[in-house]
Write an enzyme that holds these catalytic residues in place. Sequence first.
Site, PDB file in Angstrom:
ATOM      1  N   ARG A 125      -2.209  -7.586  -0.801  1.00 37.11           N
ATOM      2  CA  ARG A 125      -0.944  -7.243  -0.141  1.00 37.11           C
ATOM      3  C   ARG A 125      -0.433  -8.343   0.804  1.00 37.11           C
ATOM      4  O   ARG A 125       0.662  -8.184   1.381  1.00 37.11           O
ATOM      5  CB  ARG A 125      -1.084  -5.915   0.629  1.00 37.11           C
ATOM      6  CG  ARG A 125      -1.435  -4.717  -0.260  1.00 37.11           C
ATOM      7  CD  ARG A 125      -1.170  -3.389   0.431  1.00 37.11           C
ATOM      8  NE  ARG A 125       0.248  -3.172   0.688  1.00 37.11           N
ATOM      9  CZ  ARG A 125       0.740  -2.160   1.404  1.00 37.11           C
ATOM     10  NH1 ARG A 125      -0.083  -1.274   1.939  1.00 37.11           N
ATOM     11  NH2 ARG A 125       2.043  -2.027   1.593  1.00 37.11           N
ATOM     12  N   ASP A 174       2.082  -2.496  -4.337  1.00 38.77           N
ATOM     13  CA  ASP A 174       2.070  -1.619  -3.162  1.00 38.77           C
ATOM     14  C   ASP A 174       3.284  -1.829  -2.246  1.00 38.77           C
ATOM     15  O   ASP A 174       3.349  -1.243  -1.165  1.00 38.77           O
ATOM     16  CB  ASP A 174       0.783  -1.827  -2.350  1.00 38.77           C
ATOM     17  CG  ASP A 174      -0.362  -0.922  -2.813  1.00 38.77           C
ATOM     18  OD1 ASP A 174      -0.084   0.106  -3.469  1.00 38.77           O
ATOM     19  OD2 ASP A 174      -1.526  -1.238  -2.508  1.00 38.77           O
ATOM     20  N   CYS A 197       4.656   6.455   4.464  1.00 33.99           N
ATOM     21  CA  CYS A 197       4.288   5.118   3.970  1.00 33.99           C
ATOM     22  C   CYS A 197       5.459   4.421   3.301  1.00 33.99           C
ATOM     23  O   CYS A 197       5.522   3.194   3.250  1.00 33.99           O
ATOM     24  CB  CYS A 197       3.149   5.219   2.960  1.00 33.99           C
ATOM     25  SG  CYS A 197       1.680   6.024   3.548  1.00 33.99           S
ATOM     26  N   HIS A 199      -5.228   4.919   7.546  1.00 30.70           N
ATOM     27  CA  HIS A 199      -4.115   4.470   8.392  1.00 30.70           C
ATOM     28  C   HIS A 199      -3.796   5.605   9.368  1.00 30.70           C
ATOM     29  O   HIS A 199      -3.855   6.785   8.975  1.00 30.70           O
ATOM     30  CB  HIS A 199      -2.843   4.233   7.555  1.00 30.70           C
ATOM     31  CG  HIS A 199      -2.708   2.883   6.936  1.00 30.70           C
ATOM     32  ND1 HIS A 199      -2.127   2.696   5.696  1.00 30.70           N
ATOM     33  CD2 HIS A 199      -3.032   1.635   7.383  1.00 30.70           C
ATOM     34  CE1 HIS A 199      -2.114   1.400   5.410  1.00 30.70           C
ATOM     35  NE2 HIS A 199      -2.655   0.743   6.406  1.00 30.70           N
ATOM     36  N   ARG A 235      -8.132  -0.631   8.970  1.00 29.74           N
ATOM     37  CA  ARG A 235      -7.199  -1.699   8.619  1.00 29.74           C
ATOM     38  C   ARG A 235      -6.864  -2.582   9.825  1.00 29.74           C
ATOM     39  O   ARG A 235      -7.210  -3.751   9.864  1.00 29.74           O
ATOM     40  CB  ARG A 235      -5.920  -1.099   8.022  1.00 29.74           C
ATOM     41  CG  ARG A 235      -6.150  -0.322   6.702  1.00 29.74           C
ATOM     42  CD  ARG A 235      -6.516  -1.246   5.575  1.00 29.74           C
ATOM     43  NE  ARG A 235      -6.730  -0.562   4.312  1.00 29.74           N
ATOM     44  CZ  ARG A 235      -5.789  -0.331   3.401  1.00 29.74           C
ATOM     45  NH1 ARG A 235      -4.541  -0.696   3.616  1.00 29.74           N
ATOM     46  NH2 ARG A 235      -6.099   0.271   2.264  1.00 29.74           N
TER      47      ARG A 235
HETATM   48  N1  ARG Z   1      -2.223   1.345  -1.433  1.00 33.04           N
HETATM   49  C1  ARG Z   1      -1.730   1.087  -0.118  1.00 33.04           C
HETATM   50  C2  ARG Z   1      -2.838   0.490   0.736  1.00 33.04           C
HETATM   51  O1  ARG Z   1      -3.960   0.888   0.575  1.00 33.04           O
HETATM   52  C3  ARG Z   1      -1.211   2.343   0.504  1.00 33.04           C
HETATM   53  C4  ARG Z   1      -0.562   2.137   1.836  1.00 33.04           C
HETATM   54  C5  ARG Z   1      -0.070   3.396   2.440  1.00 33.04           C
HETATM   55  N2  ARG Z   1       0.751   3.152   3.547  1.00 33.04           N
HETATM   56  C6  ARG Z   1       0.686   3.759   4.721  1.00 33.04           C
HETATM   57  N3  ARG Z   1       1.578   3.500   5.611  1.00 33.04           N
HETATM   58  N4  ARG Z   1      -0.282   4.600   4.991  1.00 33.04           N
HETATM   59  O2  ARG Z   1      -2.605  -0.370   1.544  1.00 33.04           O
END
Ligand code: ARG
Length: 263
Positions: free
Chosen positions: A82, A57, A256, A162, A133
């Site tokens: 991550r 990612d 992203c 997000h 998040r």
């Molecule tokens: N697969 C990543 C996650 O779930 C995607 C992140 C996307 N980034 C963003 N800035 N919205 O963390």
Amino acid sequence: MCPPTNFVVEYAINAWMDTSVPVDTDLAVKQWSVLRDTAIDLGHQVHVLEPQSTLPDMVFAANGAFSIDGVAYGARFRFAQRTAEAALHRAFYESRPDEWHFVEPTTINEGEGDFAYVPGAHGGVILAGHGFRTEPTAHIEAQEALNRPVISLRLVDPRFYHLDTALAAIDDDNIVYYPGAFSASSQAVLRQLFPDAIHATEDDAVAFGLNLVSDGQHVLINSESVALAERLAALGYQPIPIDLSELKKGGGSVKCCMAELRA
Ligand code: ARG
């Protein structure tokens, strides 16, 4: 930015990721290269992070920090898959001490994924998402680190996990957002602060149209988001559609992929 050289969907941490759907990594790299080249052609300087084979990612570079006026407030990722990305972003800022002061966070936040800056509104205001998040306590920390008021907005739809999947600064003063991604109270806050905002539809949001990057004139926008691009064009912006179909399988698009550096 960071190329999707190692991009695959081998875990699922958002509603878009499905490990049973194959990813064409070569195509992802090609699509990403168009995005990078377009940004360069528009006159932007692009720094590229070295992709790591264990961090699929990493292409979603926006999540690594949030910066204003040479201060970079670092990220702390919600999911273990991550976690290691944060130090790689930190190293980028710390290797340029003349340009950046790096602030290490003490609480979970996913950088520009959940923080947006509108420099011309209310003297410069930070909009910050929570609910999926980023922890609300990170909003307080960001305000202390970056000396700007932080407006906390509650995200309520797991598809828009997000802030940058539901809201974007379209120029120095105004924003575009999908109201349905936010709690009723947060919608009221946005209406109060941005009475002239552009309201996007659910279809625009599902097409990742809000996950855009604008320099105030040119708007890099997911090519599936045709209706929103047409509306932006009618308002005088210049949308530039970018096909990022492979990265959408990871739950991300244009924004992203780009950490904006406000040095
Ligand atoms: N697969 C990543 C996650 O779930 C995607 C992140 C996307 N980034 C963003 N800035 N919205 O963390």
